[in-house]
Design a protein around this motif. Sequence first.
Motif, PDB file in Angstrom:
ATOM      1  N   GLU A   4       8.124   6.811   1.812  1.00 32.21           N
ATOM      2  CA  GLU A   4       6.905   7.445   1.346  1.00 32.21           C
ATOM      3  C   GLU A   4       6.375   6.730   0.113  1.00 32.21           C
ATOM      4  OE1 GLU A   4       7.672  11.551   0.667  1.00 32.21           O
ATOM      5  OE2 GLU A   4       7.538  12.078   2.788  1.00 32.21           O
ATOM      6  N   ASN A   5       5.070   6.790  -0.056  1.00 29.30           N
ATOM      7  CA  ASN A   5       4.442   6.138  -1.206  1.00 29.30           C
ATOM      8  C   ASN A   5       4.351   7.135  -2.362  1.00 29.30           C
ATOM      9  OD1 ASN A   5       3.235   4.089  -2.668  1.00 29.30           O
ATOM     10  ND2 ASN A   5       1.175   4.601  -1.970  1.00 29.30           N
ATOM     11  N   LEU A   6       5.483   7.383  -2.995  1.00 29.16           N
ATOM     12  CA  LEU A   6       5.532   8.269  -4.156  1.00 29.16           C
ATOM     13  C   LEU A   6       4.703   7.671  -5.279  1.00 29.16           C
ATOM     14  CD1 LEU A   6       6.898  10.878  -5.308  1.00 29.16           C
ATOM     15  CD2 LEU A   6       8.650   9.341  -6.258  1.00 29.16           C
ATOM     16  N   ALA A   7       3.935   8.507  -5.973  1.00 26.20           N
ATOM     17  CA  ALA A   7       3.050   8.010  -7.026  1.00 26.20           C
ATOM     18  C   ALA A   7       2.945   9.020  -8.163  1.00 26.20           C
ATOM     19  CB  ALA A   7       1.660   7.719  -6.453  1.00 26.20           C
ATOM     20  N   PRO A  22      -1.341   8.167  -0.100  1.00 27.28           N
ATOM     21  CA  PRO A  22      -1.485   7.425   1.161  1.00 27.28           C
ATOM     22  C   PRO A  22      -0.928   6.007   1.066  1.00 27.28           C
ATOM     23  CG  PRO A  22      -3.511   8.611   0.644  1.00 27.28           C
ATOM     24  CD  PRO A  22      -2.612   8.735  -0.562  1.00 27.28           C
ATOM     25  N   LEU A  23      -0.254   5.568   2.101  1.00 32.26           N
ATOM     26  CA  LEU A  23       0.284   4.215   2.147  1.00 32.26           C
ATOM     27  C   LEU A  23      -0.862   3.245   2.399  1.00 32.26           C
ATOM     28  CD1 LEU A  23       3.001   2.661   2.030  1.00 32.26           C
ATOM     29  CD2 LEU A  23       2.992   2.713   4.523  1.00 32.26           C
ATOM     30  N   PRO A  24      -1.096   2.285   1.518  1.00 35.37           N
ATOM     31  CA  PRO A  24      -2.253   1.399   1.682  1.00 35.37           C
ATOM     32  C   PRO A  24      -2.025   0.331   2.739  1.00 35.37           C
ATOM     33  CG  PRO A  24      -1.015   0.767  -0.269  1.00 35.37           C
ATOM     34  CD  PRO A  24      -0.356   2.011   0.267  1.00 35.37           C
ATOM     35  N   GLU A  25      -3.121  -0.169   3.271  1.00 34.01           N
ATOM     36  CA  GLU A  25      -3.089  -1.242   4.273  1.00 34.01           C
ATOM     37  C   GLU A  25      -3.871  -2.421   3.720  1.00 34.01           C
ATOM     38  OE1 GLU A  25      -1.892  -2.984   7.793  1.00 34.01           O
ATOM     39  OE2 GLU A  25      -1.377  -0.971   7.055  1.00 34.01           O
ATOM     40  N   PRO A  26      -3.275  -3.622   3.654  1.00 34.25           N
ATOM     41  CA  PRO A  26      -3.960  -4.760   3.035  1.00 34.25           C
ATOM     42  C   PRO A  26      -5.146  -5.255   3.854  1.00 34.25           C
ATOM     43  CG  PRO A  26      -1.890  -5.475   4.009  1.00 34.25           C
ATOM     44  CD  PRO A  26      -1.913  -3.971   4.100  1.00 34.25           C
ATOM     45  N   LYS A  27      -6.242  -5.544   3.155  1.00 31.91           N
ATOM     46  CA  LYS A  27      -7.384  -6.198   3.790  1.00 31.91           C
ATOM     47  C   LYS A  27      -7.043  -7.671   3.991  1.00 31.91           C
ATOM     48  CE  LYS A  27     -10.585  -3.071   1.447  1.00 31.91           C
ATOM     49  NZ  LYS A  27     -11.671  -2.956   0.436  1.00 31.91           N
ATOM     50  N   GLU A  28      -7.935  -8.420   4.629  1.00 37.22           N
ATOM     51  CA  GLU A  28      -7.584  -9.792   5.010  1.00 37.22           C
ATOM     52  C   GLU A  28      -7.281 -10.690   3.818  1.00 37.22           C
ATOM     53  OE1 GLU A  28     -10.725 -11.490   7.286  1.00 37.22           O
ATOM     54  OE2 GLU A  28     -12.092 -11.698   5.579  1.00 37.22           O
ATOM     55  N   ASN A  29      -7.867 -10.383   2.641  1.00 36.43           N
ATOM     56  CA  ASN A  29      -7.625 -11.219   1.458  1.00 36.43           C
ATOM     57  C   ASN A  29      -6.667 -10.555   0.479  1.00 36.43           C
ATOM     58  OD1 ASN A  29      -9.353  -9.168   0.630  1.00 36.43           O
ATOM     59  ND2 ASN A  29     -10.331 -10.445  -0.937  1.00 36.43           N
ATOM     60  N   GLU A  30      -5.937  -9.542   0.931  1.00 36.67           N
ATOM     61  CA  GLU A  30      -5.054  -8.787   0.047  1.00 36.67           C
ATOM     62  C   GLU A  30      -3.598  -8.922   0.469  1.00 36.67           C
ATOM     63  OE1 GLU A  30      -7.872  -5.053  -1.391  1.00 36.67           O
ATOM     64  OE2 GLU A  30      -6.470  -4.770   0.279  1.00 36.67           O
ATOM     65  N   ARG A 127       4.980   3.495  -5.255  1.00 38.93           N
ATOM     66  CA  ARG A 127       5.892   2.611  -4.519  1.00 38.93           C
ATOM     67  C   ARG A 127       5.164   1.377  -3.986  1.00 38.93           C
ATOM     68  NH1 ARG A 127      10.325   4.823  -6.212  1.00 38.93           N
ATOM     69  NH2 ARG A 127      11.238   6.554  -5.057  1.00 38.93           N
ATOM     70  N   TYR A 128       3.928   1.579  -3.481  1.00 41.65           N
ATOM     71  CA  TYR A 128       3.206   0.477  -2.850  1.00 41.65           C
ATOM     72  C   TYR A 128       1.767   0.426  -3.347  1.00 41.65           C
ATOM     73  CZ  TYR A 128       7.130   0.299   0.403  1.00 41.65           C
ATOM     74  OH  TYR A 128       8.380   0.191   0.941  1.00 41.65           O
TER      75      TYR A 128
END
Length: 351
Positions: A4-7, A22-30, A127-128
Amino acid sequence: MGEENLAAVLHAAEDLRLEKWPLPEPKENEVLVRMARVGICGSDVHFLKHGRIGDFVVKKPMVIGHESSGVVVRCGKAVTSLKPGDKVALEPGVPCRHCSYCKEGIYNVCPKVSFFACPPTSGTMARYFCHPEDFCFKLPDNVSLEEGALLEPLAVGVHSCRRGGVGLGSKVLVIGAGPIGLVTLLTAKAMGAATVILTDVVEQRLEVAKKIGADGTLLTGKLNEEEIVKQIWNLFGGDGPDVALDCSGTEPGQRLAFLAPKPRGVAVMVGVGPPEIKAPLLSACLREVDIKTIFRYCNDYPAALAMLASGKVNVKQLITHNYKLEEALQAFQTARSGVGNPIKIMVHCSQ
């Protein structure tokens, strides 16, 4: 990842909570970064106490924290300079890249800059976190994740000294021996300053300054302004410093930066002070003192990283307290109470 993305989430003044984000999802340049270390800054504490800094107001839940490092776990499809497993420091301010200020290379004053933990942008005490590739700085093997997180305040010191023109042989006065004053001391010495003297109203802070390389200190709490300036000039051998950097963010500190420099010296406003002050402008004018300001930093992370990698600057000595992410509320209580004389508090978001 199965985690889990504890914050640490700030909802409003005096309302900091640990919760799932929410657990993030990288964009194409991230890149997706598993956060490792996040330092607590005075601005984080200010947001916790007041829910705002100037026009930046916490209006919705916001992850706190902006002094950060971590390890890349996944890359967007357009990322070429980083790979999973790389240790990185994250520069917090991402500009638009298209305005005239960005094109001139002064992206810190971009009107559309998005900065960690500055409303409405969330920060990194989680966490992320996802971040653009070009604002992630790969750490060499000899630079730790703790040092990577402290690149952020060190970049402030670099930017401040560059704005003040600190160089070989400079005589430098640093007003305020808090974390930013201390990294400014370390930076000035690394840049070749011959003499760096710090002032503060707290003796314990000045003792730390002496241990990490200050050439002299002055406890100013019981002195009037005229006496302070006279003693500073005596400490510099009868003349004022070439550069005075106010890192206190107080009206007395800012006034001292106007009064202390020698003729044709430089005063740099580093600390964030009150919106308006009563300043001794005539005194500065009669000595042709240059008055400069700073806002965060710009193109300073590479120099700060080079200072760490070369061993010219040791920021690890500033870390006094360590907490796990699950102990973030306790970490902030230590930061605001001052119990145990904290300098830099480090939150470990992962092991």
